[in-house]
Design an enzyme around this catalytic site. Structure first.
Site, PDB file in Angstrom:
ATOM      1  CE  LYS A 215      -6.611  -7.113  -1.615  1.00 47.87           C
ATOM      2  NZ  LYS A 215      -6.850  -6.807  -0.205  1.00 47.87           N
TER       3      LYS A 215
ATOM      4  CE  LYS B 250     -13.474  -2.448   1.025  1.00 51.49           C
ATOM      5  NZ  LYS B 250     -12.325  -2.601   1.928  1.00 51.49           N
TER       6      LYS B 250
ATOM      7  CE  LYS C  56      -4.418  -1.602   1.595  1.00 47.77           C
ATOM      8  NZ  LYS C  56      -5.546  -1.480   2.494  1.00 47.77           N
TER       9      LYS C  56
HETATM   10  N1  AQP Z   1      -9.771  -9.899  -3.451  1.00 46.46           N
HETATM   11  C1  AQP Z   1     -10.125 -10.489  -2.312  1.00 46.46           C
HETATM   12  N2  AQP Z   1     -10.337 -11.830  -2.278  1.00 46.46           N
HETATM   13  C2  AQP Z   1     -10.721 -12.450  -1.130  1.00 46.46           C
HETATM   14  N3  AQP Z   1     -10.918 -11.781   0.035  1.00 46.46           N
HETATM   15  C3  AQP Z   1     -10.716 -10.450   0.043  1.00 46.46           C
HETATM   16  N4  AQP Z   1     -10.823  -9.520   1.000  1.00 46.46           N
HETATM   17  C4  AQP Z   1     -10.515  -8.307   0.499  1.00 46.46           C
HETATM   18  N5  AQP Z   1     -10.199  -8.408  -0.799  1.00 46.46           N
HETATM   19  C5  AQP Z   1     -10.322  -9.737  -1.119  1.00 46.46           C
HETATM   20  C6  AQP Z   1     -11.206  -9.815   2.377  1.00 46.46           C
HETATM   21  O1  AQP Z   1     -12.227  -8.901   2.753  1.00 46.46           O
HETATM   22  C7  AQP Z   1     -12.082  -8.615   4.140  1.00 46.46           C
HETATM   23  C8  AQP Z   1     -12.113  -7.158   4.373  1.00 46.46           C
HETATM   24  O2  AQP Z   1     -10.987  -6.553   3.802  1.00 46.46           O
HETATM   25  P1  AQP Z   1     -10.735  -5.023   4.130  1.00 46.46           P
HETATM   26  O3  AQP Z   1     -11.802  -4.218   3.528  1.00 46.46           O
HETATM   27  O4  AQP Z   1     -10.581  -4.831   5.572  1.00 46.46           O
HETATM   28  O5  AQP Z   1      -9.362  -4.684   3.514  1.00 46.46           O
HETATM   29  P2  AQP Z   1      -8.570  -5.240   2.322  1.00 46.46           P
HETATM   30  O6  AQP Z   1      -8.241  -6.663   2.498  1.00 46.46           O
HETATM   31  O7  AQP Z   1      -7.424  -4.297   2.146  1.00 46.46           O
HETATM   32  O8  AQP Z   1      -9.628  -5.100   1.127  1.00 46.46           O
HETATM   33  P3  AQP Z   1      -9.564  -4.190  -0.106  1.00 46.46           P
HETATM   34  O9  AQP Z   1     -10.831  -4.379  -0.896  1.00 46.46           O
HETATM   35  O10 AQP Z   1      -8.292  -4.412  -0.854  1.00 46.46           O
HETATM   36  O11 AQP Z   1      -9.610  -2.752   0.545  1.00 46.46           O
HETATM   37  P4  AQP Z   1      -8.696  -1.512   0.270  1.00 46.46           P
HETATM   38  O12 AQP Z   1      -8.691  -1.371  -1.219  1.00 46.46           O
HETATM   39  O13 AQP Z   1      -9.357  -0.373   0.971  1.00 46.46           O
HETATM   40  O14 AQP Z   1      -7.364  -1.844   0.822  1.00 46.46           O
HETATM   41  C9  AQP Z   1     -10.788  -9.278   4.619  1.00 46.46           C
HETATM   42  O15 AQP Z   1     -11.113 -10.481   5.263  1.00 46.46           O
HETATM   43  C10 AQP Z   1     -10.068  -9.548   3.341  1.00 46.46           C
HETATM   44  O16 AQP Z   1      -9.217 -10.674   3.449  1.00 46.46           O
END
Ligand code: AQP
Length: 348
Positions: free
Chosen positions: A207, A210, A124
């Site tokens: 991955k 969002k 990040k």
């Molecule tokens: N691509 C993914 N595949 C499977 N699981 C996923 N999770 C996130 N992306 C995937 C799971 O969703 C939960 C919440 O994640 P988060 O919102 O706390 O943060 P993150 O993992 O950083 O998700 P994002 O979408 O990538 O958010 P941003 O873009 O804001 O950093 C977790 O259980 C995660 O494993």
């Protein structure tokens, strides 16, 4: 103090905790990797505590009004996907101050070396690590506090959170060792299902996220049927038909990703999907996947939209959930203050 050494675990009653950041609209990755599993755990009858982790979201800049909306939308997504606020505790993190209080104590337990090895921070922060917030660096320590404020024993997450959960285990073990207590459980990650890491629709090595600048890279839980179909039909793939074994998908990350998504949505194994579609061209497979995705996601989107009509009710649900969460976390964090030697003489 020496680094953590494993101690035998006393038994803690099973309790599930997990959270999702309201840092944007939820994606198919959040749904398959987390939300769908959260509902399954609730149905197993284990005590389940789920949280919109808004304090984590502000580790990167969030527009205040959007953050409020995204938090409500996330809560609506939980309920629309099947979380019952009467059976699970559903709330937003900032309403229960025990998380940040324990987070600070854990900042004093976690070692710089441990935190510096966190790959999500490196991803990040990228080349910009001097300019990102201190909160982004400390994120996994607050995540450990989220979980251990409830002495949760099991944490359903996507595969990307595995390293953070290992850190949570190290923090619990070091706290127990440093203070010679058996206070915190050593949590078990629950990383299950056919799509523990859903990949971007534009790049099968990245991955689905969002915060990806490309909206085409992800399916949002707010996308309508037409948008979901178009995104899947336009998803990056290769010109080869689907093979008859998963092994043959080893070097075809985009194809493997679509097979995993199909399997997770259908409740099949990827092996079953590859058996059913062996030899199929993407011209056949993608429309089948699009229809399946619409059939599974559209009812959730429609229900989310309905729930979002009454935002006061969502706020009420989050507040009531926070009261129930606080009732569990407050005594645990008060005991932590005693263990570490803080005077607590105010009358409450
Ligand atoms: N691509 C993914 N595949 C499977 N699981 C996923 N999770 C996130 N992306 C995937 C799971 O969703 C939960 C919440 O994640 P988060 O919102 O706390 O943060 P993150 O993992 O950083 O998700 P994002 O979408 O990538 O958010 P941003 O873009 O804001 O950093 C977790 O259980 C995660 O494993």
């Amino acid at each position: 103090m020496a680094d953590a050494v494993q101690t035998p675990q006393p038994t803690f009653p099973p309790r599930i905790f997990s959270g999702i950041q309201p840092s944007g609209g939820l994606t198919l990755g959040n749904y398959l990797g987390a939300l769908k599993r959260f509902v399954e755990k609730q149905e197993e009858g284990i005590e389940t505590i789920y949280c919109m982790v808004d304090m984590h979201a502000i580790t990167v800049w969030q527009d205040p009004e959007k953050l409020r909306q995204q938090t409500r939308e996330g809560a609506a997504a939980f309920i629309a996907a099947g979380i019952d606020p009467a059976r699970s505790i559903l709330f937003n993190q900032s309403q229960v101050t025990a998380h940040v209080e324990l987070g600070w104590i854990f900042n004093c337990i976690a070692r710089m070396g441990w935190m510096s090895r966190m790959t999500q921070f490196k991803d990040k922060a990228g080349k910009n690590s001097e300019n990102v917030s201190l909160g982004l660096f400390a994120y996994p320590s607050l995540m450990a506090a989220d979980i251990l404020s409830y002495k949760a024993t099991h944490v359903p997450v996507g595969d990307d959170q595995k390293q953070h959960l290992e850190l949570c285990r190290d923090i619990a073990i070091k706290f127990n060792n440093d203070y010679k207590v058996d206070f915190f459980p050593v949590v078990e990650p629950v990383i299950e299902g056919a799509a523990t890491r859903v990949m971007s629709l534009r790049d099968g090595t990245k991955k689905m996220s969002k915060s990806d600048p490309s909206d085409q890279s992800r399916i949002n839980l707010t996308d309508d049927a037409d948008t979901i179909s178009k995104k899947i039909r336009k998803a990056k793939t290769d010109p080869e038909p689907l093979p008859d074994s998963l092994d043959a998908l080893k070097d075809r990350p985009e194809a493997r990703n679509l097979v995993n998504i199909y399997a997770a949505l259908a409740g099949h194994t990827p092996e079953q999907v590859i058996r059913d579609y062996a030899g199929a061209q993407f011209g056949t497979f993608k429309p089948a996947l699009a229809d399946l995705a619409v059939a599974k996601l559209e009812p959730i989107t429609l229900e989310m939209n309905r729930l979002m009509q009454d935002q006061a009710e969502i706020d009420r649900i989050l507040g009531a959930g926070a009261d129930r969460a606080e009732a569990i976390a407050r005594p645990i964090v008060d005991q932590v203050y005693d263990i570490v030697g803080m005077i607590r003489s105010r009358r409450r």
